[in-house]
Design an enzyme around this catalytic site. Structure first.
Site, mmCIF file in Angstrom:
data_model
loop_
_atom_site.group_PDB
_atom_site.id
_atom_site.type_symbol
_atom_site.label_atom_id
_atom_site.label_comp_id
_atom_site.label_asym_id
_atom_site.label_seq_id
_atom_site.Cartn_x
_atom_site.Cartn_y
_atom_site.Cartn_z
ATOM 1 N N LYS A 74 0.691 -24.182 6.966
ATOM 2 C CA LYS A 74 -0.516 -24.751 7.579
ATOM 3 C C LYS A 74 -1.665 -23.756 7.672
ATOM 4 O O LYS A 74 -2.835 -24.145 7.611
ATOM 5 C CB LYS A 74 -0.189 -25.313 8.959
ATOM 6 C CG LYS A 74 0.708 -26.546 8.896
ATOM 7 C CD LYS A 74 0.976 -27.107 10.279
ATOM 8 C CE LYS A 74 1.901 -28.320 10.191
ATOM 9 N NZ LYS A 74 2.139 -28.945 11.505
ATOM 10 N N ASP A 110 -2.727 -33.081 13.455
ATOM 11 C CA ASP A 110 -1.733 -32.720 14.465
ATOM 12 C C ASP A 110 -2.358 -32.758 15.864
ATOM 13 O O ASP A 110 -1.692 -33.116 16.835
ATOM 14 C CB ASP A 110 -1.182 -31.315 14.216
ATOM 15 C CG ASP A 110 -0.169 -31.263 13.092
ATOM 16 O OD1 ASP A 110 0.456 -32.305 12.798
ATOM 17 O OD2 ASP A 110 -0.006 -30.186 12.491
#
Length: 295
Positions: A74, A110
């Site tokens: 990420k 997220d």
């Protein structure tokens, strides 16, 4: 431009159990779309996380419309992108990449996924003092979400001190001085004791995943005055959640975050509005559990 067929995928390590393919393909089918969702597992392909840039370029050449990004890529993927949306830029972490007119644009769903799941699953949880385990890509997102939800202070604990320091500094720049702090794992006993009755624990490390089983902290540190929110969702019932419930803690599994972040990513990939409640129901069916409900 809206299409009726999409090719997307997921880059990460140990992602064989991921339910992202089913979530995206089911919602697409209900909307009369074709969606092919492929897993690009670093372990299966046999490449290191640093190869995420090569996989990104290959996916673009092969005509992918977008990619989800998970552990441990990420943060690593950021330098390979042409642009970032403001939230992803502030976090320095990306979980969704959209190929847009020759550009690779990074987003982070997220944050919204965790915020929605937490507000739904633990609506009355006290947020005075929150302890978070993990300062990686997922950790950056959930810490941001927790402060957005109104947490007075988030203390980030990570095995890598420089990573915890960096995340705390970034959070203080975004939310104001004193809203976040970094701490070493040795301070967990005092931090969790101080959170008694006024906060809880957010777990944002890979520990507990199917490929990384185990408990991320000593079981004796959990007590009834804490709530515990999990980011891991495969398995839905992690050892941490079992141990926390046995200790009398209110708990929230990672399934809600997984479903709601997928819904937000679906919107980015297709330009169409997903039915997030329907996607949550899909996840509940696929895992055989009551996803995202407080326990």
């Amino acid at each position: 431009m809206l299409k009726d067929s999409y090719l997307v995928g997921l880059i990460g390590s140990g992602i064989g159990p991921s339910l992202s393919p089913a979530l995206h393909e089911r919602e697409a089918a209900r909307q009369g779309l074709r969606c092919l969702y492929r897993l690009l597992d670093l372990d299966t392909i046999g490449v290191p996380p640093e190869a995420v840039g090569e996989l990104l370029r290959a996916a673009r050449l092969l005509g992918f419309d977008g990619l989800n990004i998970t552990h441990p890529c990420k943060r690593l993927v950021v330098e390979h992108l042409d642009a970032l949306d403001p939230r992803a830029e502030a976090l320095g972490a990306v979980n969704t990449v959209v190929f847009d007119g020759g550009r690779a644009v990074g987003h982070n769903t997220d944050v919204t996924g965790f915020a929605t799941a937490f507000a739904r699953g633990l609506p009355d949880a006290p947020l005075e003092r929150v302890v978070q385990l993990g300062a990686g890509g997922a950790g950056a997102a959930v810490a941001h979400a927790t402060l957005t939800l109104g947490a007075e202070r988030v203390t980030v604990v990570d095995a890598l001190p420089e990573r915890a320091d960096g995340l705390a500094a970034a959070l203080n720049r975004s939310f104001g001085p004193g809203r976040a702090a970094a701490a070493a794992p040795e301070r967990l006993p005092e931090l969790l004791a101080a959170a008694d009755g006024g906060g809880g624990l957010v777990h944002a490390t890979p520990t507990g995943m199917a490929a990384h089983p185990g408990l991320p902290l000593p079981a004796g540190l959990l007590h009834p005055g804490l709530w515990v929110a999990e980011v891991v969702y495969r398995p839905l019932e992690t050892e941490l959640l079992r141990t926390a419930r046995a200790a009398g803690c209110a708990t929230l599994d990672g399934g809600g975050m997984a479903a709601f972040q997928a819904a937000d990513a679906f919107r980015l990939f297709t330009g169409r509005e997903p039915d997030s409640a329907r996607m949550l129901a899909d996840l509940t069916e696929l895992t055989g559990g009551a996803v995202g409900a407080p326990q």
